[in-house]
Design an enzyme around this catalytic site. Structure first.
Site, PDB file in Angstrom:
ATOM      1  N   MET A  30      62.752   1.876  63.385  1.00 45.78           N
ATOM      2  CA  MET A  30      61.401   1.546  63.849  1.00 45.78           C
ATOM      3  C   MET A  30      60.811   0.429  62.981  1.00 45.78           C
ATOM      4  O   MET A  30      59.595   0.205  62.997  1.00 45.78           O
ATOM      5  CB  MET A  30      60.508   2.787  63.822  1.00 45.78           C
ATOM      6  CG  MET A  30      61.040   3.900  64.732  1.00 45.78           C
ATOM      7  SD  MET A  30      59.773   5.071  65.257  1.00 45.78           S
ATOM      8  CE  MET A  30      59.204   5.692  63.693  1.00 45.78           C
ATOM      9  N   GLY A  36      66.297   1.950  52.285  1.00 43.78           N
ATOM     10  CA  GLY A  36      66.945   3.012  53.061  1.00 43.78           C
ATOM     11  C   GLY A  36      67.526   2.429  54.341  1.00 43.78           C
ATOM     12  O   GLY A  36      68.708   2.649  54.667  1.00 43.78           O
ATOM     13  N   HIS A  37      66.716   1.665  55.074  1.00 42.39           N
ATOM     14  CA  HIS A  37      67.231   1.006  56.288  1.00 42.39           C
ATOM     15  C   HIS A  37      68.411   0.095  55.944  1.00 42.39           C
ATOM     16  O   HIS A  37      69.430   0.075  56.644  1.00 42.39           O
ATOM     17  CB  HIS A  37      66.141   0.137  56.924  1.00 42.39           C
ATOM     18  CG  HIS A  37      64.950   0.880  57.431  1.00 42.39           C
ATOM     19  ND1 HIS A  37      63.708   0.777  56.853  1.00 42.39           N
ATOM     20  CD2 HIS A  37      64.817   1.750  58.477  1.00 42.39           C
ATOM     21  CE1 HIS A  37      62.850   1.536  57.526  1.00 42.39           C
ATOM     22  NE2 HIS A  37      63.488   2.134  58.504  1.00 42.39           N
ATOM     23  N   GLN A  61      58.033   9.315  70.749  1.00 42.26           N
ATOM     24  CA  GLN A  61      58.290  10.310  69.702  1.00 42.26           C
ATOM     25  C   GLN A  61      57.072  10.560  68.822  1.00 42.26           C
ATOM     26  O   GLN A  61      57.152  11.336  67.868  1.00 42.26           O
ATOM     27  CB  GLN A  61      59.525   9.935  68.881  1.00 42.26           C
ATOM     28  CG  GLN A  61      59.357   8.754  67.955  1.00 42.26           C
ATOM     29  CD  GLN A  61      60.696   8.341  67.348  1.00 42.26           C
ATOM     30  OE1 GLN A  61      61.588   7.845  68.025  1.00 42.26           O
ATOM     31  NE2 GLN A  61      60.854   8.549  66.047  1.00 42.26           N
ATOM     32  N   GLY A 148      70.066   7.963  58.794  1.00 43.17           N
ATOM     33  CA  GLY A 148      69.825   8.381  57.419  1.00 43.17           C
ATOM     34  C   GLY A 148      69.702   9.901  57.312  1.00 43.17           C
ATOM     35  O   GLY A 148      69.053  10.543  58.146  1.00 43.17           O
ATOM     36  N   GLN A 149      70.292  10.435  56.269  1.00 45.53           N
ATOM     37  CA  GLN A 149      70.172  11.870  55.983  1.00 45.53           C
ATOM     38  C   GLN A 149      68.731  12.243  55.621  1.00 45.53           C
ATOM     39  O   GLN A 149      68.357  13.405  55.649  1.00 45.53           O
ATOM     40  CB  GLN A 149      71.152  12.233  54.852  1.00 45.53           C
ATOM     41  CG  GLN A 149      71.241  13.700  54.504  1.00 45.53           C
ATOM     42  CD  GLN A 149      71.741  14.579  55.644  1.00 45.53           C
ATOM     43  OE1 GLN A 149      72.365  14.088  56.595  1.00 45.53           O
ATOM     44  NE2 GLN A 149      71.465  15.864  55.563  1.00 45.53           N
ATOM     45  N   SER A 186      60.394   5.527  52.544  1.00 45.72           N
ATOM     46  CA  SER A 186      59.920   5.755  53.901  1.00 45.72           C
ATOM     47  C   SER A 186      58.944   4.651  54.256  1.00 45.72           C
ATOM     48  O   SER A 186      58.164   4.213  53.405  1.00 45.72           O
ATOM     49  CB  SER A 186      59.199   7.110  53.985  1.00 45.72           C
ATOM     50  OG  SER A 186      58.441   7.188  55.178  1.00 45.72           O
ATOM     51  N   ARG A 188      56.445   5.114  55.839  1.00 43.32           N
ATOM     52  CA  ARG A 188      55.111   5.719  55.745  1.00 43.32           C
ATOM     53  C   ARG A 188      54.591   5.783  54.307  1.00 43.32           C
ATOM     54  O   ARG A 188      53.421   6.128  54.100  1.00 43.32           O
ATOM     55  CB  ARG A 188      55.119   7.114  56.371  1.00 43.32           C
ATOM     56  CG  ARG A 188      55.317   7.086  57.884  1.00 43.32           C
ATOM     57  CD  ARG A 188      55.096   8.447  58.518  1.00 43.32           C
ATOM     58  NE  ARG A 188      54.924   8.356  59.962  1.00 43.32           N
ATOM     59  CZ  ARG A 188      55.890   8.553  60.860  1.00 43.32           C
ATOM     60  NH1 ARG A 188      57.108   8.857  60.472  1.00 43.32           N
ATOM     61  NH2 ARG A 188      55.631   8.443  62.149  1.00 43.32           N
TER      62      ARG A 188
HETATM   63  P1  AMP Z   1      62.906   4.830  60.807  1.00 37.96           P
HETATM   64  O1  AMP Z   1      62.700   3.357  60.908  1.00 37.96           O
HETATM   65  O2  AMP Z   1      61.993   5.505  59.846  1.00 37.96           O
HETATM   66  O3  AMP Z   1      63.001   5.509  62.158  1.00 37.96           O
HETATM   67  O4  AMP Z   1      64.341   5.007  60.164  1.00 37.96           O
HETATM   68  C1  AMP Z   1      65.476   4.392  60.720  1.00 37.96           C
HETATM   69  C2  AMP Z   1      66.701   5.008  60.113  1.00 37.96           C
HETATM   70  O5  AMP Z   1      66.658   4.812  58.694  1.00 37.96           O
HETATM   71  C3  AMP Z   1      66.785   6.521  60.338  1.00 37.96           C
HETATM   72  O6  AMP Z   1      68.133   6.875  60.625  1.00 37.96           O
HETATM   73  C4  AMP Z   1      66.328   7.079  59.026  1.00 37.96           C
HETATM   74  O7  AMP Z   1      66.875   8.352  58.739  1.00 37.96           O
HETATM   75  C5  AMP Z   1      66.868   6.051  58.061  1.00 37.96           C
HETATM   76  N1  AMP Z   1      66.143   6.121  56.797  1.00 37.96           N
HETATM   77  C6  AMP Z   1      64.786   6.088  56.621  1.00 37.96           C
HETATM   78  N2  AMP Z   1      64.480   6.248  55.318  1.00 37.96           N
HETATM   79  C7  AMP Z   1      65.653   6.399  54.657  1.00 37.96           C
HETATM   80  C8  AMP Z   1      66.008   6.611  53.291  1.00 37.96           C
HETATM   81  N3  AMP Z   1      65.077   6.702  52.332  1.00 37.96           N
HETATM   82  N4  AMP Z   1      67.308   6.715  52.982  1.00 37.96           N
HETATM   83  C9  AMP Z   1      68.266   6.636  53.950  1.00 37.96           C
HETATM   84  N5  AMP Z   1      68.002   6.426  55.251  1.00 37.96           N
HETATM   85  C10 AMP Z   1      66.718   6.313  55.605  1.00 37.96           C
END
Ligand code: AMP
Length: 284
Positions: A30, A36-37, A61, A148-149, A186, A188
Site C-alpha cells: 500500500m 520492511g517493504h 480492507q 511480510g511476517q 510500519s 502507520r
Molecule cells: P503494507 O504496505 O503495509 O500493506 O505492507 C506491504 C507488505 O509489506 C506486507 O506484506 C507487509 O506484511 C510487509 N511489511 C510491512 N511492514 C513490514 C516489516 N516491518 N517487516 C517486514 N515486512 C513488512
C-alpha cells in the site's frame, strides 16, 4: 523501472517478459515504503527475473472508522525507492481500475479471518485483502508473491486462499524488519508523536519478555502472556489483543509445545500497531 496504471499494460509487460522465459515476482504493498517493504523487494529481486511491485491503498480492507483518508501516500518517493531497489514495474492503479462501477465480488476465507485482526477490525478487512490479492494474482500471474511476517495473520489467510483456489503462486513470508529500538517498521508509525513513539517500543519488549519466559522454561500461556502484559502495562498500553496461537491455523494454545505465535495489537497514541513473534519451545 516503468510505472504502469492499467491492468492491460501490466498484462502486456508480463506477457512480453514471459515470452523471453522470465520468472515473475510480485510484492503487493500500500506504499509509504520503508525498509520492511524494501526487504520484500530485495528478496523478490534475488529470486525473480521480473519484479512487479503493486502500490494500491486498497479501500475495501479499511473500515468506515479507519484511516483510509489519512493513510500516508507519496508515490514520487516510493517510485524512487522502488527504482533504486531494482523494481522493474511499479503497478499503481487508480481505485476505479481495480474496482470499476458495478464491482460485486468478494473473496471470503472463513475461520482464520474471524479472530484477532478479523475480530478487531471486522470481517471486511480480510475479505478486502483476499479480494485484492486474488485480483493482483490474476493480473500479474506471478510465480512467487512476497509478504511480510509483520502481518502474520495475513500470510496465513493468503496461504489458505492460494491453497483452496489452486492458485499457482508460491507464497514467500519474509522476516519482520525493525527500527534500531525494536519497533516493527510500519507505514502507520508516522502517526506516532514523540511520546507515543517511545511508548510503542514496549510492543517489541513485550514479545522479548515472552520469548525470555519460554527460553526460561515457562512455556504455559498464562506465564507467557503475563510476562508480555507486564511490559505493555509499564508503558500504559492496554492491548486490543495479546494472544498465543498456533502458527499453522491460529487456534488458541494453552502453551508452547513446539512452535507458537504470540500476536499483539494495541492503540498507541494515534496509531493502531500490530506485532508478533514466533516462539519455539526450548529443546530439552
Ligand atoms: P503494507 O504496505 O503495509 O500493506 O505492507 C506491504 C507488505 O509489506 C506486507 O506484506 C507487509 O506484511 C510487509 N511489511 C510491512 N511492514 C513490514 C516489516 N516491518 N517487516 C517486514 N515486512 C513488512
Amino acid at each position: 523501472m516503468k510505472t504502469l496504471r492499467t491492468i492491460a499494460d501490466v498484462r502486456a509487460a508480463v506477457r512480453a517478459a514471459r515470452a523471453d522465459g522470465a520468472t515473475v515476482g510480485l510484492v503487493p504493498t500500500m506504499g509509504a515504503f520503508h525498509d520492511g517493504h524494501l526487504s520484500l523487494v530485495h528478496r523478490a529481486r534475488s529470486e525473480s527475473d521480473l519484479v512487479v511491485v503493486s502500490l494500491f491503498v486498497n479501500p475495501t480492507q479499511f473500515g468506515a472508522n479507519e484511516d483510509l483518508a489519512t493513510y500516508p501516500r507519496d508515490e514520487g518517493r516510493d517510485a524512487e525507492l522502488a527504482a533504486a531497489a531494482g523494481v522493474d514495474i511499479l503497478f499503481a492503479p487508480a481505485v476505479t481500475e481495480i474496482y470499476p462501477a458495478g464491482f460485486a465480488t468478494s473473496i471470503h476465507v472463513s475461520g482464520l479471518t474471524e479472530v484477532l485482526d478479523g475480530a478487531a477490525r471486522g470481517p471486511h478487512h480480510f475479505d478486502g485483502v483476499a479480494t485484492v490479492v486474488t485480483k493482483l494474482f490474476q493480473i500479474v500471474a506471478p510465480d512467487a508473491a512476497y509478504f511480510g511476517q509483520k502481518d502474520a495473520q495475513q500470510v496465513l489467510v493468503v496461504r489458505r486462499l492460494v491453497r483452496d483456489l489452486d492458485m499457482p503462486v508460491r507464497i514467500v513470508a519474509c522476516p519482520i524488519v525493525r527500527e534500531p529500538d525494536g519497533l516493527a517498521m510500519s507505514s502507520r508509525n508516522v502517526y506516532l508523536d514523540a511520546a507515543a513513539r517511545e511508548r510503542a517500543t514496549a510492543l517489541n519488549r513485550a514479545l522479548d519478555a515472552a520469548e525470555a519466559a519460554v527460553a526460561g522454561g515457562r512455556t504455559d500461556a498464562a506465564s507467557i502472556l503475563s510476562a508480555a502484559r507486564a511490559e505493555l502495562a509499564a508503558a500504559a498500553i492496554d492491548p486490543e489483543y495479546l494472544e498465543l496461537r498456533s502458527a499453522d491455523d491460529l487456534r488458541p494454545l494453552e502453551g508452547v509445545a513446539s512452535t507458537a505465535l504470540l500476536l499483539v495489537a494495541a492503540r498507541v497514541g494515534a496509531a493502531r500497531l500490530i506485532d508478533n513473534r514466533t516462539l519455539e519451545a526450548p529443546s530439552t
